[in-house]
Write a protein that holds these residues in place. Sequence first.
Motif, PDB file in Angstrom:
ATOM      1  N   LEU A  60       0.825  -1.204   0.000  1.00 52.56           N
ATOM      2  CA  LEU A  60       0.000   0.000   0.000  1.00 52.56           C
ATOM      3  C   LEU A  60       0.861   1.256   0.000  1.00 52.56           C
ATOM      4  O   LEU A  60       0.502   2.272  -0.597  1.00 52.56           O
ATOM      5  CB  LEU A  60      -0.940  -0.017   1.207  1.00 52.56           C
ATOM      6  N   ASP A  61       2.014   1.190   0.672  1.00 57.65           N
ATOM      7  CA  ASP A  61       2.951   2.311   0.618  1.00 57.65           C
ATOM      8  C   ASP A  61       3.365   2.598  -0.823  1.00 57.65           C
ATOM      9  O   ASP A  61       3.434   3.752  -1.258  1.00 57.65           O
ATOM     10  CB  ASP A  61       4.205   1.992   1.435  1.00 57.65           C
ATOM     11  N   VAL A  62       3.653   1.542  -1.565  1.00 59.82           N
ATOM     12  CA  VAL A  62       4.086   1.717  -2.951  1.00 59.82           C
ATOM     13  C   VAL A  62       2.956   2.302  -3.795  1.00 59.82           C
ATOM     14  O   VAL A  62       3.191   3.182  -4.637  1.00 59.82           O
ATOM     15  CB  VAL A  62       4.572   0.372  -3.533  1.00 59.82           C
ATOM     16  N   LEU A  63       1.729   1.867  -3.561  1.00 59.81           N
ATOM     17  CA  LEU A  63       0.586   2.477  -4.256  1.00 59.81           C
ATOM     18  C   LEU A  63       0.504   3.964  -3.949  1.00 59.81           C
ATOM     19  O   LEU A  63       0.279   4.795  -4.837  1.00 59.81           O
ATOM     20  CB  LEU A  63      -0.713   1.793  -3.839  1.00 59.81           C
ATOM     21  N   ASP A  64       0.671   4.309  -2.673  1.00 61.18           N
ATOM     22  CA  ASP A  64       0.643   5.721  -2.276  1.00 61.18           C
ATOM     23  C   ASP A  64       1.746   6.505  -2.988  1.00 61.18           C
ATOM     24  O   ASP A  64       1.547   7.652  -3.407  1.00 61.18           O
ATOM     25  CB  ASP A  64       0.819   5.860  -0.766  1.00 61.18           C
ATOM     26  N   MET A  65       2.915   5.897  -3.101  1.00 60.70           N
ATOM     27  CA  MET A  65       4.035   6.572  -3.764  1.00 60.70           C
ATOM     28  C   MET A  65       3.710   6.884  -5.213  1.00 60.70           C
ATOM     29  O   MET A  65       3.958   7.990  -5.701  1.00 60.70           O
ATOM     30  CB  MET A  65       5.287   5.694  -3.682  1.00 60.70           C
ATOM     31  N   VAL A  66       3.149   5.909  -5.918  1.00 63.73           N
ATOM     32  CA  VAL A  66       2.796   6.125  -7.326  1.00 63.73           C
ATOM     33  C   VAL A  66       1.707   7.194  -7.433  1.00 63.73           C
ATOM     34  O   VAL A  66       1.784   8.108  -8.261  1.00 63.73           O
ATOM     35  CB  VAL A  66       2.337   4.809  -7.984  1.00 63.73           C
ATOM     36  N   ALA A  67       0.689   7.095  -6.568  1.00 63.21           N
ATOM     37  CA  ALA A  67      -0.419   8.053  -6.618  1.00 63.21           C
ATOM     38  C   ALA A  67       0.039   9.466  -6.310  1.00 63.21           C
ATOM     39  O   ALA A  67      -0.465  10.437  -6.881  1.00 63.21           O
ATOM     40  CB  ALA A  67      -1.509   7.629  -5.635  1.00 63.21           C
ATOM     41  N   SER A  68       1.002   9.609  -5.406  1.00 65.81           N
ATOM     42  CA  SER A  68       1.425  10.943  -4.967  1.00 65.81           C
ATOM     43  C   SER A  68       2.074  11.757  -6.080  1.00 65.81           C
ATOM     44  O   SER A  68       2.113  12.985  -6.010  1.00 65.81           O
ATOM     45  CB  SER A  68       2.388  10.829  -3.782  1.00 65.81           C
ATOM     46  N   HIS A  69       2.575  11.089  -7.100  1.00 60.82           N
ATOM     47  CA  HIS A  69       3.218  11.823  -8.201  1.00 60.82           C
ATOM     48  C   HIS A  69       2.196  12.532  -9.088  1.00 60.82           C
ATOM     49  O   HIS A  69       2.531  13.503  -9.766  1.00 60.82           O
ATOM     50  CB  HIS A  69       4.084  10.881  -9.031  1.00 60.82           C
ATOM     51  N   GLY A  70       0.958  12.028  -9.111  1.00 56.36           N
ATOM     52  CA  GLY A  70      -0.077  12.689  -9.890  1.00 56.36           C
ATOM     53  C   GLY A  70       0.082  12.559 -11.387  1.00 56.36           C
ATOM     54  O   GLY A  70      -0.634  13.204 -12.161  1.00 56.36           O
ATOM     55  N   GLN A  71       1.019  11.740 -11.830  1.00 58.12           N
ATOM     56  CA  GLN A  71       1.265  11.524 -13.251  1.00 58.12           C
ATOM     57  C   GLN A  71       2.089  10.239 -13.406  1.00 58.12           C
ATOM     58  O   GLN A  71       2.609   9.724 -12.408  1.00 58.12           O
ATOM     59  CB  GLN A  71       2.038  12.703 -13.854  1.00 58.12           C
ATOM     60  N   PRO A  72       2.195   9.704 -14.617  1.00 58.28           N
ATOM     61  CA  PRO A  72       3.006   8.500 -14.793  1.00 58.28           C
ATOM     62  C   PRO A  72       4.414   8.700 -14.235  1.00 58.28           C
ATOM     63  O   PRO A  72       5.020   9.765 -14.412  1.00 58.28           O
ATOM     64  CB  PRO A  72       3.016   8.316 -16.314  1.00 58.28           C
ATOM     65  N   VAL A  73       4.931   7.673 -13.557  1.00 57.34           N
ATOM     66  CA  VAL A  73       6.213   7.819 -12.869  1.00 57.34           C
ATOM     67  C   VAL A  73       7.140   6.659 -13.220  1.00 57.34           C
ATOM     68  O   VAL A  73       6.709   5.513 -13.360  1.00 57.34           O
ATOM     69  CB  VAL A  73       5.991   7.902 -11.332  1.00 57.34           C
ATOM     70  N   ARG A  74       8.414   6.956 -13.361  1.00 58.78           N
ATOM     71  CA  ARG A  74       9.401   5.938 -13.686  1.00 58.78           C
ATOM     72  C   ARG A  74       9.914   5.240 -12.424  1.00 58.78           C
ATOM     73  O   ARG A  74       9.867   5.798 -11.324  1.00 58.78           O
ATOM     74  CB  ARG A  74      10.584   6.568 -14.426  1.00 58.78           C
TER      75      ARG A  74
END
Length: 266
Positions: A20-34
């Motif tokens: 869930l932390d990793v999901l939060d990390m991806v979501a926090s960028h607000g755009q596609p992330v590498r």
Amino acid sequence: MAGDKQADGGHADGTVGKALDVLDMVASHGQPVRFSDLLDTAPYPKATLYRFLQTLTNQGMLAYDSDRGTYTMGMRLVRLAHAAWAQSSLAPIARPYITDLARQTGETVHLAQMDQGQVLYVDKCNAAKPVEMFSQAGKVGPAYCTGVGKAMLAFMSDSAMEAAFARQSFHRFTEQTLDTPDRLRAELVAIRARGYGFDREEHEPGIICCAAPILTRTGRVLGALSVTSTTARTSLEALEAEAGQVMACAARIAAEAENWRFPEQG
């Protein structure tokens, strides 16, 4: 990050908490992330982060664009979000009421619930002439310096309030921000006494509101709503004149929601 970290860098909620932390990390960028961008801030080793990303992608919680090498939130999350909105959010019940309130006042109306000590905006009805501001449905904001957040905090049980206090940053966004626990506690006493509260440009300069909690008959906090405007268009005194309408709207939503089953707030 979601959940509490253990001293050894692990997660109190184990593998699920890390995912869930990793999901939060991806979501926090607000755009596609590498991957490299995630690795820069992740508390996990490269191999561990990659494994979580692969698992989440395989499960449809994330989507991977092989051409661009980026991760985004997956469509399975969209389905889950719609189900949560319908089952756990006040929004479906409250929508006709906040629409009427926005029409009556001519101002923007926000509907929010508490999520782990923070404000989750679950719906918004814009004024006839919308104003750009932070709060949008789906966004998370601080409880200690927003009208809806303070309205909910003021009516929480002592234990729930203390748990929420522990999650506040007390960062000073503006000169008006209540940036200490003592200042906030004094404000909450006043809100509880009169039944509604304000945002006095505490989160964003120029943004003000009058907010009221949505409470069950037993006093449990279901959420809060606010009538929001700008100092360029109106004043706190004018918004306070709408307090009766705001509280009446909150009471109507609470009455209809009474027989629904919502997660405990706070």
